[in-house]
Write a protein that holds these residues in place. Structure first.
Motif: not given
Length: 244
Positions: A111-112, A150-151, A193-194, A239-243
């Motif tokens: 997961x991005x 899935x986080x 796609x994400x 899930x945050x971007x900076x993680x």
């Protein structure tokens, strides 16, 4: 036992253990032995030597060889004395197998990050429950701004609970393990796609002992709503971007 026995393998093990239990005085001549498996873990199939030699599906899936059944019978027979009413001590045990979970690999992309819609936060109610009364057999459903499950798979936990107000205290009466509840996660951002934006729909099949009171819907921050004296609560981890 931790394997799947064929019919004949089960009969041979049952008769061998029954004879051992009777001869050891643990049980009387009316003893009835039941084989339960697979349990606790999985060690594939257990066949007789004859079935193993043919190498059909079950025999070819008996991965520890043609004497697997005899090995199980020998091991379980050695445990019979410890089943007696006057047994003392504990049976010897081998060392626990090495935990290999840290070496497991996955070909599934991770997961991005998760993203909430503009001016909305995770847990915001997107589709509210009905304002009309619910009856037994109706499906109570609401949709929230969600995050990729899935986080956090919430093993031994839950993605939702159904809580009722009992004597002034909130009591959890259902979780996502209850057959009447459903948790549906849908990716709503299809531009890539994400798909960073998603929604989670929680549903509960109303019964005579739940959702039997109706009234106005009360939206509460934190990802849950109430109707009458019943709540559906949504749990998620984003899930945050900076993680990354």
């Amino acid at each position: 036992m931790p394997g799947e026995l064929t019919t004949m393998a089960g009969r041979r093990m049952r008769e061998a253990l029954r004879a051992e239990l009777i001869s050891s005085g643990v049980l009387g001549s009316d003893a009835y032995v039941v084989i339960a498996g697979p349990a606790n873990t999985y060690a594939h199939y257990v066949t007789t030597r004859e079935e193993y030699s043919v190498q059909r599906y079950e025999g070819a899936s008996t991965i520890f060889g043609q004497f697997t059944l005899e090995a199980y019978i020998d091991k379980y027979s050695s445990l019979v004395p410890f089943l007696a009413d006057n047994a003392t001590g504990t049976p010897p045990s081998d060392l626990a197998p090495v935990d290999q979970t840290s070496k497991a690999i996955s070909l599934q992309s991770g997961v991005l990050f998760d993203s909430a819609p503009f001016k909305k936060t995770f847990g915001t109610v997107l589709v509210d429950v009905n304002t009309t009364p619910y009856h037994a057999g109706d499906v109570v459903s609401a949709q929230f701004v969600g995050a990729n499950p899935r986080n956090n798979l919430r093993l031994e936990s839950t993605f939702l609970t159904v809580d009722q107000l009992v004597d002034g205290q909130w009591k959890t009466v259902r979780s996502d393990s209850h057959p009447s509840t459903t948790y549906q996660w849908v990716r709503v951002d299809t531009a890539s796609r994400f798909g960073f934006r998603s929604s989670s729909t929680l549903s509960d099949l109303a019964s005579s002992d739940s959702w039997n009171q109706h009234g106005h819907n009360y939206l509460v921050s934190g990802g849950f709503f109430s109707i009458g004296v019943t709540l559906i609560i949504y749990f998620q981890d984003n899930r945050e971007w900076n993680s990354m």
